[in-house]
Structures are given as C-alpha cells and as structure tokens.
Scaffold this active site. Structure first.
Site, short mmCIF file in Angstrom:
data_model
loop_
_atom_site.label_atom_id
_atom_site.label_comp_id
_atom_site.label_asym_id
_atom_site.label_seq_id
_atom_site.Cartn_x
_atom_site.Cartn_y
_atom_site.Cartn_z
N TYR A 45 12.91 9.86 9.60
CA TYR A 45 14.06 8.97 9.44
C TYR A 45 14.20 8.03 10.62
O TYR A 45 13.67 8.27 11.70
CB TYR A 45 15.36 9.76 9.23
CG TYR A 45 15.90 10.46 10.45
CD1 TYR A 45 16.87 9.84 11.24
CD2 TYR A 45 15.46 11.72 10.82
CE1 TYR A 45 17.37 10.48 12.36
CE2 TYR A 45 15.96 12.36 11.93
CZ TYR A 45 16.92 11.74 12.70
OH TYR A 45 17.42 12.37 13.81
N CYS A 46 14.90 6.94 10.37
CA CYS A 46 15.26 5.97 11.40
C CYS A 46 16.73 5.61 11.15
O CYS A 46 17.48 6.42 10.62
CB CYS A 46 14.34 4.75 11.35
SG CYS A 46 14.45 3.81 9.81
N ARG A 47 17.12 4.41 11.48
CA ARG A 47 18.51 4.01 11.28
C ARG A 47 18.81 3.82 9.80
O ARG A 47 19.80 4.34 9.29
CB ARG A 47 18.80 2.72 12.06
CG ARG A 47 20.22 2.24 11.94
CD ARG A 47 20.45 0.99 12.80
NE ARG A 47 21.74 0.42 12.49
CZ ARG A 47 21.97 -0.44 11.50
NH1 ARG A 47 20.97 -0.85 10.74
NH2 ARG A 47 23.17 -0.92 11.27
N ILE A 74 19.60 7.54 9.01
CA ILE A 74 20.72 8.31 9.57
C ILE A 74 22.06 7.72 9.16
O ILE A 74 23.07 8.43 9.11
CB ILE A 74 20.60 8.48 11.10
CG1 ILE A 74 21.52 9.61 11.57
CG2 ILE A 74 20.88 7.19 11.82
CD1 ILE A 74 21.13 10.30 12.83
#
Length: 87
Positions: A45-47, A74
């Site tokens: 995951y990232c932003r 996230i």
C-alpha cells in the site's frame, strides 16, 4: 507481509500495524529484505494505491507470486476506521 511503500515523511503520520516500510524509490535495492518465501502473500500500500501498483509490478517481476495492491491505499484504510499505528 504488509508493505508500505510511501516516503519516510508520509509514514510519520502512522502506518498499518505490523507493516514493513520500504519507500518505492528504494524497493529495487531492498527487495531481498521482503520475506524469504516468494509464495507468501504480500499486501502493498501507499497513500492512494498508485505507487503501490508500481511496487506490485516490481515484486511480481522479482518472482513474488502472491502480491496484492490495497485499493485506495491508506486513505481508504483510514476512511474505513481501521487502525493505524504510530511509528
């Protein structure tokens, strides 16, 4: 394995509990630090889900077999009121 590929300053706000952090820009040089068994599932995951998509591609090319991208990153995790651990 849960892998956070955001930049260092982004992770200061918190990350998914138990996640390993390797910024996307460092992933190719640190890919050997991610799990010993390439069959183990990996959630990346990232932003928002964009950079983690690129990371999933790199991991798959490196031979990892069960790689998933957290849809919405996230931001979606926090919007669903799921827990975030402070560093």
């Amino acid at each position: 394995v849960v892998l956070d590929v955001r930049e260092d300053k982004e992770v200061q706000g918190g990350l998914i509990k138990g996640a390993q952090h390797i910024a996307l820009g460092n992933l190719s040089e640190k890919i050997s630090n991610i799990g010993k068994n390439k069959q183990d599932p990996i959630l990346v995951y990232c932003r928002s889900g964009n950079r983690s998509g690129h990371a999933c591609h790199q991991l798959t090319k490196a031979g990892f077999e069960d790689v998933s991208n957290l849809a919405g990153g996230i931001l979606a995790w926090e919007e669903a009121n799921l827990p975030v651990a402070k560093r």
